[in-house]
Scaffold this motif. Structure first.
Motif, PDB file in Angstrom:
ATOM      1  N   ASP A 183      40.792  93.003  46.229  1.00 55.43           N
ATOM      2  CA  ASP A 183      39.877  93.176  47.350  1.00 55.43           C
ATOM      3  C   ASP A 183      38.805  92.094  47.316  1.00 55.43           C
ATOM      4  OD1 ASP A 183      38.804  94.406  49.631  1.00 55.43           O
ATOM      5  OD2 ASP A 183      37.398  95.581  48.445  1.00 55.43           O
ATOM      6  N   HIS A 184      39.192  90.908  47.752  1.00 56.07           N
ATOM      7  CA  HIS A 184      38.240  89.808  47.898  1.00 56.07           C
ATOM      8  C   HIS A 184      38.539  89.078  49.195  1.00 56.07           C
ATOM      9  CE1 HIS A 184      36.286  90.155  44.028  1.00 56.07           C
ATOM     10  NE2 HIS A 184      37.478  90.368  43.483  1.00 56.07           N
ATOM     11  N   PHE A 185      37.539  88.398  49.711  1.00 59.60           N
ATOM     12  CA  PHE A 185      37.677  87.642  50.948  1.00 59.60           C
ATOM     13  C   PHE A 185      37.758  86.145  50.689  1.00 59.60           C
ATOM     14  CE2 PHE A 185      35.059  91.458  51.671  1.00 59.60           C
ATOM     15  CZ  PHE A 185      35.996  92.193  52.379  1.00 59.60           C
ATOM     16  N   TYR A 186      37.340  85.737  49.502  1.00 63.04           N
ATOM     17  CA  TYR A 186      37.484  84.366  49.030  1.00 63.04           C
ATOM     18  C   TYR A 186      38.369  84.395  47.777  1.00 63.04           C
ATOM     19  CZ  TYR A 186      33.237  82.939  51.680  1.00 63.04           C
ATOM     20  OH  TYR A 186      32.301  82.666  52.644  1.00 63.04           O
ATOM     21  N   PRO A 187      39.131  83.341  47.525  1.00 60.81           N
ATOM     22  CA  PRO A 187      39.857  83.267  46.254  1.00 60.81           C
ATOM     23  C   PRO A 187      38.888  83.322  45.066  1.00 60.81           C
ATOM     24  CG  PRO A 187      40.683  81.618  47.770  1.00 60.81           C
ATOM     25  CD  PRO A 187      39.436  82.179  48.391  1.00 60.81           C
ATOM     26  N   ILE A 188      39.357  83.903  43.988  1.00 63.60           N
ATOM     27  CA  ILE A 188      38.586  83.927  42.752  1.00 63.60           C
ATOM     28  C   ILE A 188      39.360  83.160  41.678  1.00 63.60           C
ATOM     29  CG2 ILE A 188      37.408  86.079  43.310  1.00 63.60           C
ATOM     30  CD1 ILE A 188      39.330  87.534  41.412  1.00 63.60           C
ATOM     31  N   PHE A 189      38.626  82.685  40.674  1.00 66.57           N
ATOM     32  CA  PHE A 189      39.216  81.911  39.580  1.00 66.57           C
ATOM     33  C   PHE A 189      39.913  80.643  40.070  1.00 66.57           C
ATOM     34  CE2 PHE A 189      39.914  86.507  38.259  1.00 66.57           C
ATOM     35  CZ  PHE A 189      38.667  86.622  37.678  1.00 66.57           C
ATOM     36  N   SER A 190      39.503  80.150  41.249  1.00 74.19           N
ATOM     37  CA  SER A 190      40.059  78.910  41.792  1.00 74.19           C
ATOM     38  C   SER A 190      39.087  78.426  42.851  1.00 74.19           C
ATOM     39  CB  SER A 190      41.453  79.148  42.388  1.00 74.19           C
ATOM     40  OG  SER A 190      41.384  80.003  43.510  1.00 74.19           O
TER      41      SER A 190
END
Length: 285
Positions: free
Chosen positions: A37-44
């Motif tokens: 549940d994110h709207f932006y990529p995470i860990f990248s």
């Protein structure tokens, strides 16, 4: 022990995610599938593409028949808990009782700030999360809910129709905080997700969770224990199995394999074969 997979809907395409899920639905080694549940990529690179988790999960539930489905985990501050309760009941219905309701207090400052969604201090996040846990449980269980909290107020609120899983879809709480997350997990959750790490750290957090269960007279065996294990881009399937096996010795019930993007169903059969050869799991009925 059982196995699941996770396809974060970031840096990938809908076509590729769909292909993975439909292929996995026919591979009995995999008990469940998860998005995030994110709207932006995470860990990248956070400027990359990212599909909304609940929308994609609903579509994936319709495209599959067997897999249990969940968002690991829903940032509670993104949606009012009454709205989330309605979403969960609806998805439990359309998936024929396959929903796992994953929730967490939220943490991503970048996307929260960009969207103007208040995240708050750590204390505020968990005070809000605690209120939300009570509201969700009540709305998914009771005919009406009245609640007067600092963050949420409900008056004779209804949530109908409810889903087929009773008293409600299993609630999965993700996180390892010893002051707030694990006590709330002991009180409200059917499933605890350890984000990932070495077996000794998992075991320590497990013991804290069990102690918090003892504090309130709850049997810790009622709570499924899961953890992420990562399949890295080098596709070292044996490493995944070894990491899952080490966690299994400390009581892990469910290993959730984080699949690398871009998503490709070709990784599933070699992963499943490595799992079968390890004897860590048996055929899922």
């Amino acid at each position: 022990m059982q196995f699941a997979f996770k396809t974060s809907p970031q840096n990938t395409s809908w076509h590729d995610m769909l292909a993975v899920w439909q292929a996995a639905d026919d591979i009995d080694v995999f008990e469940s599938g998860w998005t995030f549940d994110h709207f932006y990529p995470i860990f990248s690179d956070s400027s990359g593409p990212c599909l909304e988790g609940w929308t994609t999960l609903t579509a994936l539930a319709q495209a599959t028949k067997r897999l249990r489905v969940g968002v690991l985990v829903t940032g509670i501050h993104y949606r009012h808990p009454a709205v989330l309760a309605n979403m969960a009941a609806a998805l439990d219905i359309v998936s024929n009782g396959r929903l796992e309701l994953g929730i967490g207090a939220g943490w991503n400052e970048e996307e929260s700030g960009a969207y103007g969604i208040e995240l708050g201090s750590i204390r505020e996040r968990f005070d809000r999360f605690e209120e939300a846990c009570e509201i969700l449980t009540s709305l998914l269980t009771n005919d009406t809910t009245t609640f007067d909290g600092k963050y949420y107020q409900l008056k004779d609120a209804r949530n109908e129709p409810k889903g087929p899983q009773q008293p409600h879809p299993p609630i999965c709480i993700g996180g390892s905080g010893e002051k707030r997350t694990l006590p709330l997990t002991a009180k409200y959750a059917d499933h605890w997700n350890f984000v990932g790490g070495p077996p000794d750290e998992f075991a320590r957090k497990r013991d804290v969770l069990h102690a918090r269960c003892a504090d309130i007279g709850r049997d810790p065996k009622e709570i499924t224990l899961s953890a992420h294990v990562r399949l890295e881009p080098d596709l070292d399937y044996a490493k995944v199995v070894d990491e899952a096996g080490a966690l299994s010795k400390e009581g892990l019930d469910l290993a959730i394999v984080y699949l690398p993007p871009p998503h490709d169903p070709a990784v599933l059969e070699p992963l499943a074969e490595a799992i079968r050869d390890s004897a860590l799991t048996s055929k899922v009925d």
